[in-house]
Design a protein around this motif. Structure first.
Motif, PDB file in Angstrom:
ATOM      1  N   UNK A 115       0.824  -1.213   0.000  1.00  0.00           N
ATOM      2  CA  UNK A 115       0.000   0.000   0.000  1.00  0.00           C
ATOM      3  C   UNK A 115       0.857   1.261   0.000  1.00  0.00           C
ATOM      4  N   UNK A 116       1.996   1.216  -0.650  1.00  0.00           N
ATOM      5  CA  UNK A 116       2.911   2.358  -0.687  1.00  0.00           C
ATOM      6  C   UNK A 116       2.285   3.614  -1.259  1.00  0.00           C
ATOM      7  N   UNK A 117       1.432   3.458  -2.289  1.00  0.00           N
ATOM      8  CA  UNK A 117       0.776   4.619  -2.887  1.00  0.00           C
ATOM      9  C   UNK A 117      -0.126   5.304  -1.868  1.00  0.00           C
ATOM     10  N   UNK A 118      -0.845   4.519  -1.096  1.00  0.00           N
ATOM     11  CA  UNK A 118      -1.731   5.078  -0.066  1.00  0.00           C
ATOM     12  C   UNK A 118      -0.925   5.785   1.021  1.00  0.00           C
ATOM     13  N   UNK A 165       7.571  13.751  -2.467  1.00  0.00           N
ATOM     14  CA  UNK A 165       6.519  12.748  -2.481  1.00  0.00           C
ATOM     15  C   UNK A 165       5.626  12.881  -3.704  1.00  0.00           C
ATOM     16  N   UNK A 166       5.390  14.084  -4.152  1.00  0.00           N
ATOM     17  CA  UNK A 166       4.539  14.303  -5.322  1.00  0.00           C
ATOM     18  C   UNK A 166       5.150  13.675  -6.568  1.00  0.00           C
ATOM     19  N   UNK A 197      -0.937  14.980   5.167  1.00  0.00           N
ATOM     20  CA  UNK A 197      -0.459  15.542   6.433  1.00  0.00           C
ATOM     21  C   UNK A 197       0.474  16.729   6.231  1.00  0.00           C
ATOM     22  N   UNK A 198       1.247  16.702   5.167  1.00  0.00           N
ATOM     23  CA  UNK A 198       2.208  17.781   4.931  1.00  0.00           C
ATOM     24  C   UNK A 198       1.541  19.076   4.459  1.00  0.00           C
ATOM     25  N   UNK A 227       0.211   9.125  -0.326  1.00  0.00           N
ATOM     26  CA  UNK A 227      -0.926  10.053  -0.356  1.00  0.00           C
ATOM     27  C   UNK A 227      -1.245  10.563   1.044  1.00  0.00           C
ATOM     28  N   UNK A 228      -1.154   9.683   2.039  1.00  0.00           N
ATOM     29  CA  UNK A 228      -1.415  10.085   3.430  1.00  0.00           C
ATOM     30  C   UNK A 228      -0.357  11.078   3.912  1.00  0.00           C
TER      31      UNK A 228
END
Length: 63
Positions: A23-26, A58-59, A34-35, A29-30
């Protein structure tokens, strides 16, 4: 703030290695979720720049 600064300084493959999981994509996204409020509430230019770097790192992985 130190952890956020460190994220922005990591290479793309290092960030990928930190978030490799089914679930790395999730998780990415999380972290972005938060950022973004953290960036909005940052007062100092230095803090905003560090958070922006982390968000950008991250984007790139989400594309």
């Amino acid at each position: 703030m130190t952890a956020v600064s460190a994220i922005g300084m990591l290479y793309e493959d290092q960030i990928s290695a930190l978030l490799t999981s089914p679930n790395g994509h999730a998780e990415r996204a999380e972290l972005l979720r938060l950022l973004n409020p953290l960036h909005a509430s940052a007062v100092l230019r230095k803090e905003k720049a560090a958070i922006s770097q982390a968000i950008a790192a991250f984007a790139l992985l989400l594309t």
